[in-house]
Design a protein around this motif. Structure first.
Motif, PDB file in Angstrom:
ATOM      1  N   ILE A 141       0.832  -1.207   0.000  1.00 18.41           N
ATOM      2  CA  ILE A 141       0.000   0.000   0.000  1.00 18.41           C
ATOM      3  C   ILE A 141       0.869   1.262   0.000  1.00 18.41           C
ATOM      4  O   ILE A 141       0.580   2.221  -0.712  1.00 18.41           O
ATOM      5  CB  ILE A 141      -0.952   0.015   1.216  1.00 18.41           C
ATOM      6  N   LYS A 142       1.938   1.251   0.762  1.00 18.13           N
ATOM      7  CA  LYS A 142       2.813   2.430   0.833  1.00 18.13           C
ATOM      8  C   LYS A 142       3.391   2.759  -0.539  1.00 18.13           C
ATOM      9  O   LYS A 142       3.453   3.926  -0.929  1.00 18.13           O
ATOM     10  CB  LYS A 142       3.934   2.177   1.846  1.00 18.13           C
ATOM     11  N   VAL A 143       3.776   1.737  -1.274  1.00 19.62           N
ATOM     12  CA  VAL A 143       4.323   1.932  -2.628  1.00 19.62           C
ATOM     13  C   VAL A 143       3.254   2.548  -3.534  1.00 19.62           C
ATOM     14  O   VAL A 143       3.516   3.506  -4.270  1.00 19.62           O
ATOM     15  CB  VAL A 143       4.831   0.596  -3.210  1.00 19.62           C
ATOM     16  N   GLN A 144       2.052   2.000  -3.467  1.00 22.10           N
ATOM     17  CA  GLN A 144       0.969   2.523  -4.296  1.00 22.10           C
ATOM     18  C   GLN A 144       0.626   3.970  -3.927  1.00 22.10           C
ATOM     19  O   GLN A 144       0.351   4.792  -4.807  1.00 22.10           O
ATOM     20  CB  GLN A 144      -0.275   1.638  -4.180  1.00 22.10           C
ATOM     21  N   ARG A 145       0.665   4.283  -2.656  1.00 22.33           N
ATOM     22  CA  ARG A 145       0.417   5.676  -2.244  1.00 22.33           C
ATOM     23  C   ARG A 145       1.460   6.600  -2.846  1.00 22.33           C
ATOM     24  O   ARG A 145       1.137   7.687  -3.333  1.00 22.33           O
ATOM     25  CB  ARG A 145       0.446   5.819  -0.716  1.00 22.33           C
ATOM     26  N   ALA A 146       2.720   6.168  -2.814  1.00 26.03           N
ATOM     27  CA  ALA A 146       3.805   6.991  -3.359  1.00 26.03           C
ATOM     28  C   ALA A 146       3.622   7.193  -4.866  1.00 26.03           C
ATOM     29  O   ALA A 146       3.801   8.313  -5.375  1.00 26.03           O
ATOM     30  CB  ALA A 146       5.156   6.349  -3.065  1.00 26.03           C
ATOM     31  N   ILE A 147       3.266   6.140  -5.556  1.00 24.04           N
ATOM     32  CA  ILE A 147       3.045   6.235  -7.005  1.00 24.04           C
ATOM     33  C   ILE A 147       1.930   7.235  -7.312  1.00 24.04           C
ATOM     34  O   ILE A 147       2.018   8.004  -8.275  1.00 24.04           O
ATOM     35  CB  ILE A 147       2.700   4.846  -7.590  1.00 24.04           C
ATOM     36  N   HIS A 148       0.914   7.253  -6.477  1.00 25.18           N
ATOM     37  CA  HIS A 148      -0.226   8.142  -6.686  1.00 25.18           C
ATOM     38  C   HIS A 148      -0.085   9.471  -5.926  1.00 25.18           C
ATOM     39  O   HIS A 148      -1.050  10.239  -5.859  1.00 25.18           O
ATOM     40  CB  HIS A 148      -1.519   7.434  -6.272  1.00 25.18           C
TER      41      HIS A 148
ATOM     42  N   SER B  67     -10.215  -4.005   1.975  1.00 23.75           N
ATOM     43  CA  SER B  67      -9.199  -4.402   0.992  1.00 23.75           C
ATOM     44  C   SER B  67      -9.682  -4.129  -0.421  1.00 23.75           C
ATOM     45  O   SER B  67      -8.928  -3.629  -1.265  1.00 23.75           O
ATOM     46  CB  SER B  67      -8.866  -5.888   1.135  1.00 23.75           C
ATOM     47  N   LEU B  68     -10.932  -4.464  -0.691  1.00 25.11           N
ATOM     48  CA  LEU B  68     -11.496  -4.230  -2.026  1.00 25.11           C
ATOM     49  C   LEU B  68     -11.608  -2.746  -2.340  1.00 25.11           C
ATOM     50  O   LEU B  68     -11.379  -2.320  -3.476  1.00 25.11           O
ATOM     51  CB  LEU B  68     -12.848  -4.917  -2.150  1.00 25.11           C
ATOM     52  N   LYS B  69     -11.936  -1.931  -1.342  1.00 21.40           N
ATOM     53  CA  LYS B  69     -11.987  -0.475  -1.548  1.00 21.40           C
ATOM     54  C   LYS B  69     -10.615   0.062  -1.936  1.00 21.40           C
ATOM     55  O   LYS B  69     -10.490   0.897  -2.839  1.00 21.40           O
ATOM     56  CB  LYS B  69     -12.471   0.241  -0.284  1.00 21.40           C
ATOM     57  N   ILE B  70      -9.579  -0.409  -1.259  1.00 15.36           N
ATOM     58  CA  ILE B  70      -8.209   0.032  -1.559  1.00 15.36           C
ATOM     59  C   ILE B  70      -7.823  -0.411  -2.959  1.00 15.36           C
ATOM     60  O   ILE B  70      -7.269   0.370  -3.751  1.00 15.36           O
ATOM     61  CB  ILE B  70      -7.218  -0.496  -0.507  1.00 15.36           C
ATOM     62  N   ALA B  71      -8.117  -1.664  -3.299  1.00 16.20           N
ATOM     63  CA  ALA B  71      -7.781  -2.187  -4.630  1.00 16.20           C
ATOM     64  C   ALA B  71      -8.499  -1.395  -5.715  1.00 16.20           C
ATOM     65  O   ALA B  71      -7.904  -1.041  -6.739  1.00 16.20           O
ATOM     66  CB  ALA B  71      -8.138  -3.669  -4.706  1.00 16.20           C
ATOM     67  N   ARG B  72      -9.756  -1.111  -5.499  1.00 20.29           N
ATOM     68  CA  ARG B  72     -10.525  -0.347  -6.491  1.00 20.29           C
ATOM     69  C   ARG B  72      -9.959   1.061  -6.646  1.00 20.29           C
ATOM     70  O   ARG B  72      -9.830   1.562  -7.763  1.00 20.29           O
ATOM     71  CB  ARG B  72     -11.987  -0.281  -6.073  1.00 20.29           C
ATOM     72  N   LEU B  73      -9.608   1.686  -5.537  1.00 25.52           N
ATOM     73  CA  LEU B  73      -9.068   3.041  -5.588  1.00 25.52           C
ATOM     74  C   LEU B  73      -7.790   3.099  -6.421  1.00 25.52           C
ATOM     75  O   LEU B  73      -7.592   4.012  -7.217  1.00 25.52           O
ATOM     76  CB  LEU B  73      -8.793   3.558  -4.170  1.00 25.52           C
ATOM     77  N   PHE B  74      -6.925   2.101  -6.252  1.00 30.30           N
ATOM     78  CA  PHE B  74      -5.664   2.071  -6.988  1.00 30.30           C
ATOM     79  C   PHE B  74      -5.775   1.359  -8.337  1.00 30.30           C
ATOM     80  O   PHE B  74      -4.780   1.224  -9.049  1.00 30.30           O
ATOM     81  CB  PHE B  74      -4.564   1.411  -6.144  1.00 30.30           C
TER      82      PHE B  74
ATOM     83  N   ASP C  27      -4.756  11.162   3.009  1.00 36.41           N
ATOM     84  CA  ASP C  27      -5.509  11.214   1.756  1.00 36.41           C
ATOM     85  C   ASP C  27      -6.210   9.883   1.489  1.00 36.41           C
ATOM     86  O   ASP C  27      -7.406   9.844   1.183  1.00 36.41           O
ATOM     87  CB  ASP C  27      -4.591  11.520   0.564  1.00 36.41           C
ATOM     88  N   LEU C  28      -5.451   8.799   1.607  1.00 47.44           N
ATOM     89  CA  LEU C  28      -6.008   7.471   1.365  1.00 47.44           C
ATOM     90  C   LEU C  28      -7.121   7.173   2.370  1.00 47.44           C
ATOM     91  O   LEU C  28      -8.199   6.699   1.992  1.00 47.44           O
ATOM     92  CB  LEU C  28      -4.917   6.405   1.436  1.00 47.44           C
TER      93      LEU C  28
ATOM     94  N   SER D  27      -9.554   5.927   9.379  1.00 48.03           N
ATOM     95  CA  SER D  27      -8.619   6.892   9.973  1.00 48.03           C
ATOM     96  C   SER D  27      -7.211   6.700   9.390  1.00 48.03           C
ATOM     97  O   SER D  27      -6.889   5.647   8.850  1.00 48.03           O
ATOM     98  CB  SER D  27      -8.561   6.714  11.490  1.00 48.03           C
ATOM     99  N   ARG D  28      -6.404   7.741   9.538  1.00 50.57           N
ATOM    100  CA  ARG D  28      -5.016   7.654   9.105  1.00 50.57           C
ATOM    101  C   ARG D  28      -4.291   6.566   9.880  1.00 50.57           C
ATOM    102  O   ARG D  28      -3.438   5.854   9.357  1.00 50.57           O
ATOM    103  CB  ARG D  28      -4.297   9.002   9.292  1.00 50.57           C
ATOM    104  N   GLN D  29      -4.655   6.400  11.144  1.00 50.50           N
ATOM    105  CA  GLN D  29      -4.031   5.383  11.981  1.00 50.50           C
ATOM    106  C   GLN D  29      -4.311   3.982  11.446  1.00 50.50           C
ATOM    107  O   GLN D  29      -3.458   3.094  11.544  1.00 50.50           O
ATOM    108  CB  GLN D  29      -4.512   5.501  13.436  1.00 50.50           C
ATOM    109  N   THR D  30      -5.487   3.771  10.876  1.00 52.01           N
ATOM    110  CA  THR D  30      -5.806   2.476  10.281  1.00 52.01           C
ATOM    111  C   THR D  30      -4.884   2.200   9.098  1.00 52.01           C
ATOM    112  O   THR D  30      -4.353   1.096   8.965  1.00 52.01           O
ATOM    113  CB  THR D  30      -7.284   2.433   9.834  1.00 52.01           C
ATOM    114  N   ILE D  31      -4.677   3.196   8.251  1.00 58.94           N
ATOM    115  CA  ILE D  31      -3.780   3.031   7.100  1.00 58.94           C
ATOM    116  C   ILE D  31      -2.365   2.745   7.588  1.00 58.94           C
ATOM    117  O   ILE D  31      -1.682   1.856   7.062  1.00 58.94           O
ATOM    118  CB  ILE D  31      -3.799   4.284   6.187  1.00 58.94           C
ATOM    119  N   ASN D  32      -1.933   3.457   8.605  1.00 57.42           N
ATOM    120  CA  ASN D  32      -0.603   3.235   9.167  1.00 57.42           C
ATOM    121  C   ASN D  32      -0.460   1.800   9.674  1.00 57.42           C
ATOM    122  O   ASN D  32       0.541   1.131   9.406  1.00 57.42           O
ATOM    123  CB  ASN D  32      -0.347   4.239  10.299  1.00 57.42           C
ATOM    124  N   ALA D  33      -1.468   1.319  10.387  1.00 56.48           N
ATOM    125  CA  ALA D  33      -1.425  -0.045  10.926  1.00 56.48           C
ATOM    126  C   ALA D  33      -1.418  -1.088   9.805  1.00 56.48           C
ATOM    127  O   ALA D  33      -0.706  -2.092   9.893  1.00 56.48           O
ATOM    128  CB  ALA D  33      -2.609  -0.274  11.857  1.00 56.48           C
ATOM    129  N   ILE D  34      -2.179  -0.849   8.749  1.00 51.55           N
ATOM    130  CA  ILE D  34      -2.185  -1.776   7.607  1.00 51.55           C
ATOM    131  C   ILE D  34      -0.800  -1.812   6.970  1.00 51.55           C
ATOM    132  O   ILE D  34      -0.258  -2.890   6.699  1.00 51.55           O
ATOM    133  CB  ILE D  34      -3.251  -1.374   6.568  1.00 51.55           C
TER     134      ILE D  34
END
Length: 66
Positions: free
Chosen positions: A5-12, A45-52, A18-19, A26-33
């Motif tokens: 996820i971190k790589v995909q965030r950087a690419i985008h 997981s599907l929401k993240i995949a769809r977004l990217f 933001d994610l 929450s941002r904390q949830t993204i950090n924990a993932i």
């Protein structure tokens, strides 16, 4: 379970905040993932995949201990 996820965030050019806002967590949830401290639900997981615009298997994958 590992993820890139971190790589995909950087690419985008997206911050954790933001994610988090785009998928409704929450941002904390993204950090924990990203730190592999939290395994997201299937829906999240599907929401993240769809977004990217990536297949789920490109974002999340099992490691040897899973």
């Amino acid at each position: 379970m590992k993820n890139n996820i971190k790589v995909q965030r950087a690419i985008h050019d997206m911050t954790q905040a933001d994610l988090a806002e785009k998928i409704g967590v929450s941002r904390q949830t993204i950090n924990a993932i990203e730190k592999n401290k939290y395994v997201p639900s299937t829906v999240l997981s599907l929401k993240i995949a769809r977004l990217f615009s990536k297949p789920l298997e490109e974002l999340f994958f099992l490691d040897e201990t899973d």
